[in-house]
Design a protein around this motif. Structure first.
Motif, PDB file in Angstrom:
ATOM      1  N   TYR A 125      54.289 -22.503  39.681  1.00  0.00           N
ATOM      2  CA  TYR A 125      53.551 -21.265  39.424  1.00  0.00           C
ATOM      3  C   TYR A 125      54.454 -20.050  39.623  1.00  0.00           C
ATOM      4  CZ  TYR A 125      50.979 -17.125  40.854  1.00  0.00           C
ATOM      5  OH  TYR A 125      50.575 -15.831  41.013  1.00  0.00           O
ATOM      6  N   ARG A 126      55.156 -20.005  40.761  1.00  0.00           N
ATOM      7  CA  ARG A 126      56.007 -18.842  41.045  1.00  0.00           C
ATOM      8  C   ARG A 126      57.106 -18.695  39.987  1.00  0.00           C
ATOM      9  NH1 ARG A 126      53.819 -15.160  44.211  1.00  0.00           N
ATOM     10  NH2 ARG A 126      55.912 -14.333  44.354  1.00  0.00           N
ATOM     11  N   LEU A 127      57.690 -19.812  39.545  1.00  0.00           N
ATOM     12  CA  LEU A 127      58.730 -19.735  38.525  1.00  0.00           C
ATOM     13  C   LEU A 127      58.145 -19.263  37.194  1.00  0.00           C
ATOM     14  CD1 LEU A 127      61.634 -20.103  37.639  1.00  0.00           C
ATOM     15  CD2 LEU A 127      61.147 -22.527  37.253  1.00  0.00           C
ATOM     16  N   LYS A 128      57.036 -19.832  36.775  1.00  0.00           N
ATOM     17  CA  LYS A 128      56.406 -19.424  35.506  1.00  0.00           C
ATOM     18  C   LYS A 128      55.992 -17.955  35.551  1.00  0.00           C
ATOM     19  CE  LYS A 128      56.663 -23.361  33.388  1.00  0.00           C
ATOM     20  NZ  LYS A 128      57.569 -23.549  32.263  1.00  0.00           N
ATOM     21  N   ARG A 129      55.478 -17.523  36.680  1.00  0.00           N
ATOM     22  CA  ARG A 129      55.093 -16.117  36.825  1.00  0.00           C
ATOM     23  C   ARG A 129      56.320 -15.218  36.724  1.00  0.00           C
ATOM     24  NH1 ARG A 129      53.542 -12.892  41.926  1.00  0.00           N
ATOM     25  NH2 ARG A 129      52.495 -11.090  41.024  1.00  0.00           N
ATOM     26  N   ALA A 130      57.415 -15.625  37.360  1.00  0.00           N
ATOM     27  CA  ALA A 130      58.644 -14.814  37.353  1.00  0.00           C
ATOM     28  C   ALA A 130      59.224 -14.656  35.949  1.00  0.00           C
ATOM     29  CB  ALA A 130      59.681 -15.438  38.282  1.00  0.00           C
ATOM     30  N   ILE A 131      59.109 -15.695  35.121  1.00  0.00           N
ATOM     31  CA  ILE A 131      59.687 -15.604  33.778  1.00  0.00           C
ATOM     32  C   ILE A 131      58.682 -15.095  32.745  1.00  0.00           C
ATOM     33  CG2 ILE A 131      61.458 -17.319  34.270  1.00  0.00           C
ATOM     34  CD1 ILE A 131      59.862 -19.356  32.658  1.00  0.00           C
ATOM     35  N   GLY A 132      57.477 -14.746  33.197  1.00  0.00           N
ATOM     36  CA  GLY A 132      56.511 -14.121  32.307  1.00  0.00           C
ATOM     37  C   GLY A 132      55.648 -15.068  31.507  1.00  0.00           C
ATOM     38  N   ASN A 133      55.595 -16.330  31.876  1.00  0.00           N
ATOM     39  CA  ASN A 133      54.729 -17.287  31.183  1.00  0.00           C
ATOM     40  C   ASN A 133      53.383 -17.292  31.908  1.00  0.00           C
ATOM     41  OD1 ASN A 133      53.421 -19.464  30.033  1.00  0.00           O
ATOM     42  ND2 ASN A 133      55.279 -20.694  29.876  1.00  0.00           N
ATOM     43  N   ASP A 134      52.591 -16.260  31.631  1.00  0.00           N
ATOM     44  CA  ASP A 134      51.338 -16.051  32.359  1.00  0.00           C
ATOM     45  C   ASP A 134      50.316 -17.157  32.135  1.00  0.00           C
ATOM     46  OD1 ASP A 134      52.343 -13.733  33.468  1.00  0.00           O
ATOM     47  OD2 ASP A 134      51.536 -12.467  31.874  1.00  0.00           O
ATOM     48  N   ARG A 135      50.260 -17.683  30.935  1.00  0.00           N
ATOM     49  CA  ARG A 135      49.274 -18.740  30.653  1.00  0.00           C
ATOM     50  C   ARG A 135      49.553 -19.978  31.511  1.00  0.00           C
ATOM     51  NH1 ARG A 135      48.274 -21.638  24.858  1.00  0.00           N
ATOM     52  NH2 ARG A 135      46.518 -22.912  25.516  1.00  0.00           N
ATOM     53  N   ALA A 136      50.800 -20.427  31.506  1.00  0.00           N
ATOM     54  CA  ALA A 136      51.163 -21.589  32.328  1.00  0.00           C
ATOM     55  C   ALA A 136      51.008 -21.266  33.815  1.00  0.00           C
ATOM     56  CB  ALA A 136      52.588 -22.031  32.027  1.00  0.00           C
ATOM     57  N   ALA A 137      51.373 -20.045  34.205  1.00  0.00           N
ATOM     58  CA  ALA A 137      51.259 -19.651  35.610  1.00  0.00           C
ATOM     59  C   ALA A 137      49.807 -19.713  36.079  1.00  0.00           C
ATOM     60  CB  ALA A 137      51.829 -18.244  35.810  1.00  0.00           C
ATOM     61  N   THR A 138      48.893 -19.217  35.259  1.00  0.00           N
ATOM     62  CA  THR A 138      47.476 -19.228  35.626  1.00  0.00           C
ATOM     63  C   THR A 138      46.964 -20.651  35.817  1.00  0.00           C
ATOM     64  OG1 THR A 138      47.086 -17.137  34.506  1.00  0.00           O
ATOM     65  CG2 THR A 138      45.159 -18.525  34.880  1.00  0.00           C
ATOM     66  N   THR A 139      47.320 -21.540  34.909  1.00  0.00           N
ATOM     67  CA  THR A 139      46.911 -22.941  35.012  1.00  0.00           C
ATOM     68  C   THR A 139      47.480 -23.580  36.276  1.00  0.00           C
ATOM     69  OG1 THR A 139      46.768 -23.140  32.610  1.00  0.00           O
ATOM     70  CG2 THR A 139      46.999 -25.196  33.859  1.00  0.00           C
ATOM     71  N   LEU A 140      48.757 -23.341  36.538  1.00  0.00           N
ATOM     72  CA  LEU A 140      49.397 -23.914  37.726  1.00  0.00           C
ATOM     73  C   LEU A 140      48.809 -23.344  39.011  1.00  0.00           C
ATOM     74  CD1 LEU A 140      53.013 -23.982  36.349  1.00  0.00           C
ATOM     75  CD2 LEU A 140      51.762 -25.985  37.214  1.00  0.00           C
ATOM     76  N   LEU A 141      48.470 -22.059  39.018  1.00  0.00           N
ATOM     77  CA  LEU A 141      47.855 -21.445  40.197  1.00  0.00           C
ATOM     78  C   LEU A 141      46.520 -22.120  40.514  1.00  0.00           C
ATOM     79  CD1 LEU A 141      47.701 -19.267  42.401  1.00  0.00           C
ATOM     80  CD2 LEU A 141      46.714 -17.736  40.663  1.00  0.00           C
ATOM     81  N   GLU A 142      45.704 -22.343  39.486  1.00  0.00           N
ATOM     82  CA  GLU A 142      44.405 -23.009  39.696  1.00  0.00           C
ATOM     83  C   GLU A 142      44.594 -24.422  40.247  1.00  0.00           C
ATOM     84  OE1 GLU A 142      42.536 -22.726  35.860  1.00  0.00           O
ATOM     85  OE2 GLU A 142      42.306 -20.551  36.021  1.00  0.00           O
ATOM     86  N   LYS A 143      45.534 -25.165  39.677  1.00  0.00           N
ATOM     87  CA  LYS A 143      45.785 -26.535  40.146  1.00  0.00           C
ATOM     88  C   LYS A 143      46.343 -26.542  41.567  1.00  0.00           C
ATOM     89  CE  LYS A 143      46.528 -28.633  35.632  1.00  0.00           C
ATOM     90  NZ  LYS A 143      47.472 -29.346  34.758  1.00  0.00           N
ATOM     91  N   ALA A 144      47.257 -25.627  41.850  1.00  0.00           N
ATOM     92  CA  ALA A 144      47.839 -25.558  43.197  1.00  0.00           C
ATOM     93  C   ALA A 144      46.762 -25.266  44.229  1.00  0.00           C
ATOM     94  CB  ALA A 144      48.936 -24.484  43.248  1.00  0.00           C
TER      95      ALA A 144
END
Length: 186
Positions: A125-144
């Motif tokens: 999540y933190r890596l996806k958020r840092a590189i601007g992939n918000d869609r993947a980051a949101t999904t990973l945040l929910e799963k985490a």
């Protein structure tokens, strides 16, 4: 190796990735100081893949073969402590890889496996958020959050980490710092 350029606004989401690591960056919170941090933080498309590319910082290095801490001594598990150091210093891809080694050893449906899944997803999540992939980051945040909550439902700490506190801190503007829980706490 294809390189993708990130804009300043993308990097602004995570200022710690902008500057390469320096010796002074890590001194205050290293849990496993005898395991040095890699020379660069892997960001897909920005630098050599650590394992697959000949210039990668872990190229040709064998995967760790840790023992499962049957006695629950997670606070002294070297690979786990190193993964915490990696996460805390924004080496999110590397932390993910370290925890994945332990995840493969974890008993199915155990609180430890849920916590490791949550930690792996937190790093991703933190890596996806840092590189601007918000869609993947949101999904990973929910799963985490779901995996950390499931782990926390079995006790306040799992893997010597306060999983519910980590789940609450993940999407705050400041970067979460994962500390080992007090071994004498409830």
């Amino acid at each position: 190796l294809q390189r993708i350029k990130l804009s300043a606004s993308d990097w602004g989401r995570c200022p710690r990735l902008v500057q390469p690591p320096t010796a002074g960056d890590h001194d205050e919170v290293m849990l496993q100081p005898d395991h040095p941090l890699p020379p660069y933080r892997y960001v897909p498309g920005q630098n050599p893949h650590p394992i697959k590319h000949p210039d990668g910082h872990a190229y040709g290095r064998p995967e760790p073969e840790p023992d499962w801490p049957d006695d629950g001594a997670w606070a002294s598990c070297e690979l786990h402590r190193h993964a915490l150091d990696l996460f805390n210093h924004a080496y999110w891809w590397e932390a993910h890889e370290a925890w994945e080694v332990l995840w493969r050893l974890a008993p199915a449906e155990s609180p430890e496996r849920k916590a490791l899944s949550g930690l792996i997803q937190s790093a991703a999540y933190r890596l996806k958020r840092a590189i601007g992939n918000d869609r993947a980051a949101t999904t990973l945040l929910e799963k985490a959050r779901a995996n950390l909550a499931a782990a926390a439902s079995c006790g306040r700490t799992v893997l010597a980490v306060e999983c519910s506190a980590l789940a609450r801190s993940l999407d705050r503007d400041e970067e979460p710092l994962i500390r080992l829980a007090d071994a004498h706490g409830p």
